[in-house]
Motif scaffolding. Structure first.
Motif, PDB file in Angstrom:
ATOM      1  N   PRO A   9       2.982   1.715 -14.241  1.00  0.00           N
ATOM      2  CA  PRO A   9       1.898   1.565 -13.255  1.00  0.00           C
ATOM      3  C   PRO A   9       2.188   0.498 -12.203  1.00  0.00           C
ATOM      4  O   PRO A   9       1.893   0.697 -11.019  1.00  0.00           O
ATOM      5  CB  PRO A   9       0.682   1.203 -14.115  1.00  0.00           C
ATOM      6  CG  PRO A   9       0.987   1.729 -15.458  1.00  0.00           C
ATOM      7  CD  PRO A   9       2.458   1.577 -15.618  1.00  0.00           C
ATOM      8  N   LEU A  10       2.767  -0.635 -12.604  1.00  0.00           N
ATOM      9  CA  LEU A  10       3.037  -1.706 -11.651  1.00  0.00           C
ATOM     10  C   LEU A  10       4.129  -1.320 -10.654  1.00  0.00           C
ATOM     11  O   LEU A  10       3.996  -1.554  -9.445  1.00  0.00           O
ATOM     12  CB  LEU A  10       3.430  -2.985 -12.400  1.00  0.00           C
ATOM     13  CG  LEU A  10       2.301  -3.695 -13.148  1.00  0.00           C
ATOM     14  CD1 LEU A  10       2.841  -4.897 -13.916  1.00  0.00           C
ATOM     15  CD2 LEU A  10       1.191  -4.130 -12.192  1.00  0.00           C
TER      16      LEU A  10
ATOM     17  N   TYR B 240       2.748   1.218  -8.270  1.00  0.00           N
ATOM     18  CA  TYR B 240       1.879   0.577  -7.277  1.00  0.00           C
ATOM     19  C   TYR B 240       2.710  -0.084  -6.171  1.00  0.00           C
ATOM     20  O   TYR B 240       2.396   0.033  -4.977  1.00  0.00           O
ATOM     21  CB  TYR B 240       0.990  -0.453  -7.961  1.00  0.00           C
ATOM     22  CG  TYR B 240       0.228  -1.338  -7.004  1.00  0.00           C
ATOM     23  CD1 TYR B 240      -0.817  -0.826  -6.241  1.00  0.00           C
ATOM     24  CD2 TYR B 240       0.568  -2.680  -6.848  1.00  0.00           C
ATOM     25  CE1 TYR B 240      -1.501  -1.637  -5.350  1.00  0.00           C
ATOM     26  CE2 TYR B 240      -0.113  -3.497  -5.965  1.00  0.00           C
ATOM     27  CZ  TYR B 240      -1.152  -2.966  -5.218  1.00  0.00           C
ATOM     28  OH  TYR B 240      -1.831  -3.759  -4.337  1.00  0.00           O
TER      29      TYR B 240
ATOM     30  N   ALA C 264       3.996   2.549  -3.814  1.00  0.00           N
ATOM     31  CA  ALA C 264       2.933   3.028  -2.926  1.00  0.00           C
ATOM     32  C   ALA C 264       2.675   2.018  -1.815  1.00  0.00           C
ATOM     33  O   ALA C 264       2.467   2.391  -0.651  1.00  0.00           O
ATOM     34  CB  ALA C 264       1.662   3.286  -3.731  1.00  0.00           C
ATOM     35  N   CYS C 265       2.704   0.723  -2.159  1.00  0.00           N
ATOM     36  CA  CYS C 265       2.504  -0.317  -1.145  1.00  0.00           C
ATOM     37  C   CYS C 265       3.651  -0.330  -0.143  1.00  0.00           C
ATOM     38  O   CYS C 265       3.430  -0.484   1.068  1.00  0.00           O
ATOM     39  CB  CYS C 265       2.381  -1.684  -1.809  1.00  0.00           C
ATOM     40  SG  CYS C 265       0.879  -1.912  -2.782  1.00  0.00           S
TER      41      CYS C 265
ATOM     42  N   MET D 112       5.888   7.026  -5.911  1.00  0.00           N
ATOM     43  CA  MET D 112       4.902   6.402  -6.775  1.00  0.00           C
ATOM     44  C   MET D 112       4.434   7.359  -7.864  1.00  0.00           C
ATOM     45  O   MET D 112       4.347   6.996  -9.046  1.00  0.00           O
ATOM     46  CB  MET D 112       3.700   5.964  -5.936  1.00  0.00           C
ATOM     47  CG  MET D 112       2.545   5.341  -6.710  1.00  0.00           C
ATOM     48  SD  MET D 112       1.390   6.474  -7.523  1.00  0.00           S
ATOM     49  CE  MET D 112       0.850   7.483  -6.156  1.00  0.00           C
TER      50      MET D 112
ATOM     51  N   ALA E 271       5.199   6.868 -11.932  1.00  0.00           N
ATOM     52  CA  ALA E 271       4.100   6.853 -12.907  1.00  0.00           C
ATOM     53  C   ALA E 271       4.278   7.944 -13.956  1.00  0.00           C
ATOM     54  O   ALA E 271       3.957   7.745 -15.138  1.00  0.00           O
ATOM     55  CB  ALA E 271       2.765   7.026 -12.188  1.00  0.00           C
TER      56      ALA E 271
ATOM     57  N   GLY F  69      -2.157   1.064  -1.402  1.00  0.00           N
ATOM     58  CA  GLY F  69      -1.434   1.264  -2.655  1.00  0.00           C
ATOM     59  C   GLY F  69      -2.359   1.296  -3.849  1.00  0.00           C
ATOM     60  O   GLY F  69      -2.194   2.119  -4.766  1.00  0.00           O
ATOM     61  N   LEU F  70      -3.367   0.433  -3.839  1.00  0.00           N
ATOM     62  CA  LEU F  70      -4.332   0.409  -4.931  1.00  0.00           C
ATOM     63  C   LEU F  70      -5.136   1.708  -4.972  1.00  0.00           C
ATOM     64  O   LEU F  70      -5.356   2.290  -6.043  1.00  0.00           O
ATOM     65  CB  LEU F  70      -5.267  -0.787  -4.763  1.00  0.00           C
ATOM     66  CG  LEU F  70      -6.300  -0.999  -5.876  1.00  0.00           C
ATOM     67  CD1 LEU F  70      -5.605  -1.280  -7.199  1.00  0.00           C
ATOM     68  CD2 LEU F  70      -7.235  -2.139  -5.503  1.00  0.00           C
TER      69      LEU F  70
ATOM     70  N   SER G  53      -2.834   4.673  -6.093  1.00  0.00           N
ATOM     71  CA  SER G  53      -2.603   4.593  -7.541  1.00  0.00           C
ATOM     72  C   SER G  53      -3.866   4.962  -8.306  1.00  0.00           C
ATOM     73  O   SER G  53      -3.801   5.645  -9.338  1.00  0.00           O
ATOM     74  CB  SER G  53      -2.151   3.172  -7.922  1.00  0.00           C
ATOM     75  OG  SER G  53      -0.940   2.847  -7.291  1.00  0.00           O
TER      76      SER G  53
ATOM     77  N   HIS H  77      -4.145   8.631  -8.355  1.00  0.00           N
ATOM     78  CA  HIS H  77      -3.210   9.251  -9.308  1.00  0.00           C
ATOM     79  C   HIS H  77      -3.777   9.203 -10.724  1.00  0.00           C
ATOM     80  O   HIS H  77      -3.811  10.230 -11.423  1.00  0.00           O
ATOM     81  CB  HIS H  77      -1.865   8.537  -9.257  1.00  0.00           C
ATOM     82  CG  HIS H  77      -0.922   8.946 -10.339  1.00  0.00           C
ATOM     83  ND1 HIS H  77      -0.121  10.065 -10.238  1.00  0.00           N
ATOM     84  CD2 HIS H  77      -0.668   8.417 -11.575  1.00  0.00           C
ATOM     85  CE1 HIS H  77       0.599  10.195 -11.344  1.00  0.00           C
ATOM     86  NE2 HIS H  77       0.275   9.211 -12.182  1.00  0.00           N
ATOM     87  N   TYR H  78      -4.203   8.041 -11.149  1.00  0.00           N
ATOM     88  CA  TYR H  78      -4.658   7.915 -12.533  1.00  0.00           C
ATOM     89  C   TYR H  78      -6.030   8.544 -12.756  1.00  0.00           C
ATOM     90  O   TYR H  78      -6.348   8.943 -13.872  1.00  0.00           O
ATOM     91  CB  TYR H  78      -4.629   6.451 -12.954  1.00  0.00           C
ATOM     92  CG  TYR H  78      -3.218   5.971 -13.197  1.00  0.00           C
ATOM     93  CD1 TYR H  78      -2.523   6.362 -14.336  1.00  0.00           C
ATOM     94  CD2 TYR H  78      -2.558   5.173 -12.261  1.00  0.00           C
ATOM     95  CE1 TYR H  78      -1.209   5.963 -14.550  1.00  0.00           C
ATOM     96  CE2 TYR H  78      -1.241   4.766 -12.475  1.00  0.00           C
ATOM     97  CZ  TYR H  78      -0.578   5.166 -13.622  1.00  0.00           C
ATOM     98  OH  TYR H  78       0.734   4.780 -13.835  1.00  0.00           O
TER      99      TYR H  78
END
Length: 287
Positions: A15-16, A19, A22-23, A62, A66, A182-183, A186, A189-190
């Motif tokens: 996940p990190l 992220y 994505a950023c 991203m 993941a 990015g947040l 993400s 996605h989740y």
């Protein structure tokens, strides 16, 4: 039979890293979009195309970083390469349409709503098309309400990001916007993964073969190299990194004319009374 799904096989590592990717894609794309508004019209399409590819590649990377942490306990998971790369193409094209609308029409009103909606739908389409490329001994099913929530998150994130790019402000502004983007991506996605359930066919079996990381890592080499090259282009453009107090073009700044007016200086007319032969004395006057 219901499969046991685990989306965090490697804990918080995937996940990190997802992220951060994505950023990175969002930051490069937003800076390119901002740059397109500061150059001549002939260069604008190139910057917008680079921004579209950066955002699309960043979101796609991203997603599959993941997915490296996604496993089904009772069945091995494989990926169909044509479908997987098709999801990358969909992301770049649909994000590009939205960015070009905002780049040429401005980040306001109808253009922002249309561009943000198309870009968000491109993000969601990439996600679910990438999921369709999964191959396992079972069937994927989704909760409609949760899927709808993920699409709303994607559209809201894309609209906010394009609005931020249209503000044409400094470097730190774009960094903050990319962190938020990015947040949100993400989170989309989740949220989409939370809507997933796997129904297996037949009896259970012990997973075998390569891990998802070993399967997906070679496919991500190309997009990762592209993001690195896009980062080099952005870093070597001084206007992209060294922001100015006012980023707006001169014709849009209040009190500054688009084309500065050069005052007309009047030539002094020759003095008929000056005597060339005697410096500083007047010629004799005839009455």
């Amino acid at each position: 039979m219901q499969g046991t799904v685990d989306g965090f096989t490697y804990g918080l590592v995937t996940p990190l890293v997802a992220y951060l990717m994505a950023c990175l894609g969002g930051a490069l794309g937003l800076r390119c979009t901002t740059r397109s508004m500061l150059v001549a019209r002939s260069w604008r399409a190139g910057w917008l195309a680079l921004g579209s590819a950066a955002i699309g590649s960043g979101i796609w990377t991203m997603h599959f970083i993941a997915m490296m942490g996604f496993t089904v306990k009772e069945a091995p998971v494989h990926y169909d390469k044509p479908t997987t790369f098709a999801s990358l193409g969909v992301a770049i094209v649909m994000v590009g349409v939205g960015i070009f609308i905002v780049g040429y029409r401005g980040a306001t009103g109808t253009a922002l709503f249309t561009g943000g909606t198309l870009t968000g739908l491109g993000v969601a389409s990439m996600h679910y098309l990438g999921m369709a490329g999964m191959r396992l001994n079972g069937k994927l099913e989704y909760n409609t309400l949760t899927v709808s929530a993920s699409v709303v998150i994607a559209v809201a994130a894309a609209t906010t990001a394009l609005w931020a790019a249209g503000q044409v402000r400094g470097f730190l502004w774009s960094v903050g916007a990319s962190l938020v983007m990015g947040l949100a991506v993400s989170g989309m996605h989740y949220t989409g993964m939370a809507a997933l359930s796997v129904h297996l066919h037949g009896s259970t079996s012990t997973p075998g073969g390569d891990s998802p990381a070993a399967l997906l890592a070679p496919m991500m080499i190309g997009p990762l190299v592209f993001l690195c090259l896009a980062g080099v282009v952005v870093m070597f453009d001084p206007m992209m990194v060294m922001g100015k107090p006012d980023w707006r073009p001169a014709e849009k700044r209040p009190g500054i004319p688009a084309h500065p007016v050069v005052p007309h200086t009047r030539r002094p007319s020759p003095r008929p009374w000056r005597n060339r032969g005697h410096r500083g004395s007047r010629a004799p006057q005839s009455w």
